[in-house]
Structures are given as C-alpha cells and as structure tokens.
Design an enzyme around this catalytic site. Structure first.
Site, PDB file in Angstrom:
ATOM      1  N   HIS A 121       0.867  -1.179   0.000  1.00 37.70           N
ATOM      2  CA  HIS A 121       0.000   0.000   0.000  1.00 37.70           C
ATOM      3  C   HIS A 121       0.909   1.236   0.000  1.00 37.70           C
ATOM      4  CE1 HIS A 121      -3.851   2.100   1.783  1.00 37.70           C
ATOM      5  NE2 HIS A 121      -3.261   2.804   0.844  1.00 37.70           N
ATOM      6  N   GLU A 135       0.217   7.741  -3.657  1.00 37.49           N
ATOM      7  CA  GLU A 135       0.995   7.502  -2.429  1.00 37.49           C
ATOM      8  C   GLU A 135       2.115   8.524  -2.281  1.00 37.49           C
ATOM      9  OE1 GLU A 135       0.411   5.296   0.181  1.00 37.49           O
ATOM     10  OE2 GLU A 135      -1.505   5.213  -0.862  1.00 37.49           O
ATOM     11  N   HIS A 161       1.619  11.219   0.750  1.00 38.07           N
ATOM     12  CA  HIS A 161       2.438  10.907   1.925  1.00 38.07           C
ATOM     13  C   HIS A 161       3.897  11.349   1.853  1.00 38.07           C
ATOM     14  CE1 HIS A 161      -0.941   8.653   3.513  1.00 38.07           C
ATOM     15  NE2 HIS A 161      -1.032   7.996   2.370  1.00 38.07           N
TER      16      HIS A 161
END
Ligand SMILES: *[C@@H]1O[C@H](CO)[C@@H](O)[C@H](O)[C@H]1NC(C)=O
Ligand SMILES: *[C@@H]1O[C@H](CO)[C@@H](O)[C@H](O)[C@H]1NC(C)=O
Ligand SMILES: *[C@@H]1O[C@H](CO)[C@@H](O)[C@H](O)[C@H]1NC(C)=O
EC number: 4.6.1.19
Length: 305
Positions: free
Chosen positions: A97, A168, A172
C-alpha cells in the site's frame, strides 16, 4: 582498441541491458544519475529514533520530522478489477500500500506540497494532475528494475497501478521530511525524490513478508478454514516484536490490510525501523472467525523468477 571495447566484444553472450551498462560505464557516455539525497550534514547532529528525540531535531532531512511514526502498509485483496488488462496480484504475497509518516501522536498531514502533486484523482480541494505518469519519471532515471518490482507487488484495485503510486507519493512522501527537495542540495534533479521514495517503500516492505510470516504459522488463504484474530496477531508479533494494525472488511470478518508501525533510526531511505505496537484499534472481530480468503480464479499470477 580500448579495453572497454574489448570487454564488449567478449561479452557477446550477456544480455542487452548488461551490454548497455558496459557501454555507459566503459565509455562514460551517459551514466545513470544517482537518486541519493545529501545527508552529509546529518553527521553534525545525533542520530535518534524518530519520535524518541530528547532534544530538538534541527535538520529535518536527517529524521522524519514531524511524521516520525512510520507505517508500512500492505493489502490482501482477492481481485484487482482490471484483470482483463493484465493487472494481476502476485501469487504468494501481500501487496504494497505505502509508507506513511504519522505524527508521533497518530495524527497525520497529507498532500503537503502542491508543486509535487502527481495524483490524477486527489480528494476535493487538491488539483488533479494531468501530466505524464510517475512511471515515466522512474524510467527517465533508467530504473527499469524498480518499475519491474513495483508492477509485480504494488497493485491497485479498480484503477491503474501508476495512479496508485502517484497517489501515495503526493499524499504521503510530500509530508515526509527526509524526501524534501531541499535535502537533495543544489544538484537536485527533478523527480529524484519520487524515485527515491519508491525505493524506500520497497525496502521497508521487504522487512515485513506478511504472507510468509503467516504461512509459517499455518495461516494460509482458505475459503474453507477461518482463523482467530489473536492467532494472526501472535504470528506477526512473534516475527516483528509488535502487534500490527489488522484491517478487515465484511463486518470485521474478512482480512484485508496490515499496517506495521515503527520509529525509524536515521532516515526512511536507509535507516533502521523499530517495529512498535499499533496505535490504531483493529477493525477485525476479536470474537468472530476471520476469513483470509483465497484470491479469485484468474486474479493472481506467478511473479517469482
Ligand atoms: C524533537 O524534535 C522535534 C522537531 O525538531 C521538536 O518539535 C520536539 O520538541 C523534539 N522533542 C523533544 C522532546 O525535544
Ligand atoms: C454487518 O452486521 C450488521 C448487524 O449484524 C448487519 O445488519 C449487516 O448486514 C452486516 N453487514 C455485512 C456487510 O455483512
Ligand atoms: C474465495 O472467497 C472469496 C470471497 O468470497 C472469493 O472472492 C474468491 O473468489 C474465492 N476464491 C476461490 C478460489 O474460490
């Protein structure tokens, strides 16, 4: 004849990519650029585990700050929804993930740098990206090896893998101080941080081989046998030293996610991860049987070679 050319002629049986590398190195025509930030200044401050510093972290390139509660997150999905396009899950493995920088208290920031927004489908309030996919960034650095691994183990559901990787990074990594553009110094090459982040995610992911850890305790995907949450937690705890977050769908009965929490000594790129108990309560039932479902027929393929 130069010695590198002689080597080239002798290397007739090696692969094309190995030959290209010989050409690049031997004649110095075009070297693959490195993706390393400059951490030299970090020698001037003590190295610490993130969230465990007793004095202020002055240079935030040296330790994820804030965002020192680092989560390596993985999925167990039974299908991708894009099987017809060849987007399949890796046999014998959970999928990646991401790598998330939670604050020490468990709160978190997201989409911290609009100038590095590559997510084609961000939440409301963040402008959608319409440029070339992040896979082209990786390719520009000659990192086919990295793309190959990502295409096997970092799999999206319902949309392309590239879109997921971009999501992602932008959500992040832009909030993770050790990937700040400023950490790369004056020789920064555009998208170097993106490639570097993808490398770091894979390095962190490899520390937590969930499928194998569970399998060695007899916990294997099955549509006939279920498991208890505590059995799954104990198996993972026995190998990592901590209880990760386990996520379940279907009212807490179908295992679908794991998050490994840690503090990082040094940087996310090259440092050491100390695994810690989850600060988030599991969404899996502690009383009902937990199903670790087999993947749907045709949704997975062999990737080990
Ligand atoms: C650790 O470093 C951060 C970032 O510089 C700082 O905000 C925090 O106060 C420091 N913690 C302690 C206990 O000094
Ligand atoms: C979850 O449980 C509730 C209450 O028992 C039930 O109404 C609901 O249909 C269940 N949902 C699923 C997805 O099984
Ligand atoms: C196992 O069960 C899950 C959940 O019902 C289903 O999606 C999957 O296709 C099943 N796998 C096999 C191989 O029957």
């Amino acid at each position: 004849m130069s010695s590198s050319l002689a080597i080239l002629l002798l290397a007739a049986t090696t692969s094309v990519s190995a030959l290209n590398l010989d050409i690049n190195l031997g004649l110095g025509l075009q070297s693959v650029p490195s993706t390393y930030p400059d951490f030299t200044q970090c020698l001037d401050q003590p190295s610490v585990y993130s969230c465990e510093n007793t004095t202020t972290i002055e240079n935030t390139c040296c330790s994820p700050t804030p965002g020192g509660l680092v989560l390596q997150t993985q999925f167990w999905s039974t299908y991708t929804g894009l099987e017809r396009k060849g987007q399949l899950l890796p046999k014998g493995s959970w999928t990646i993930h991401g790598l998330w920088p939670d604050n020490c208290d468990g709160s978190f920031a997201q989409y911290c740098d609009a100038s590095r927004q590559y997510d084609p489908a961000p939440p409301t309030g963040v402008e959608a990206y319409t440029g070339p996919g992040v896979d082209t960034f990786v390719r520009a650095f000659g990192r086919e090896d990295l793309l190959d691994f990502m295409s096997k183990y970092w799999i999206n559901q319902g949309a392309s893998n590239e879109a997921f990787w971009a999501h992602e990074f932008s959500k992040h990594a832009t909030c993770t101080s050790t990937f700040d553009v400023a950490c790369y110094g004056p020789s920064y090459k555009k998208h170097q941080d993106v490639v570097d982040f993808f490398d770091a995610v894979i390095r962190a992911y490899k520390q937590y081989p969930t499928f194998d850890m569970l399998g060695s305790f007899g916990i294997v995907p099955s549509n006939k046998t279920s498991y208890s949450l505590s059995h799954i937690q104990k198996a993972l705890q026995s190998q990592t030293g901590a209880i990760p977050y386990l996520g379940c769908t279907h009212n807490g009965t179908a295992l679908s996610e794991v998050w490994y929490f840690s503090h990082v000594y040094g940087t996310e790129q090259f440092g050491t991860y100390k695994t810690l108990d989850s600060t988030t309560a599991s969404t899996c039932s502690s009383t009902e049987p937990i199903w670790y479902y087999e993947r749907s027929r045709g949704s997975e393929h062999e990737v080990r070679n």
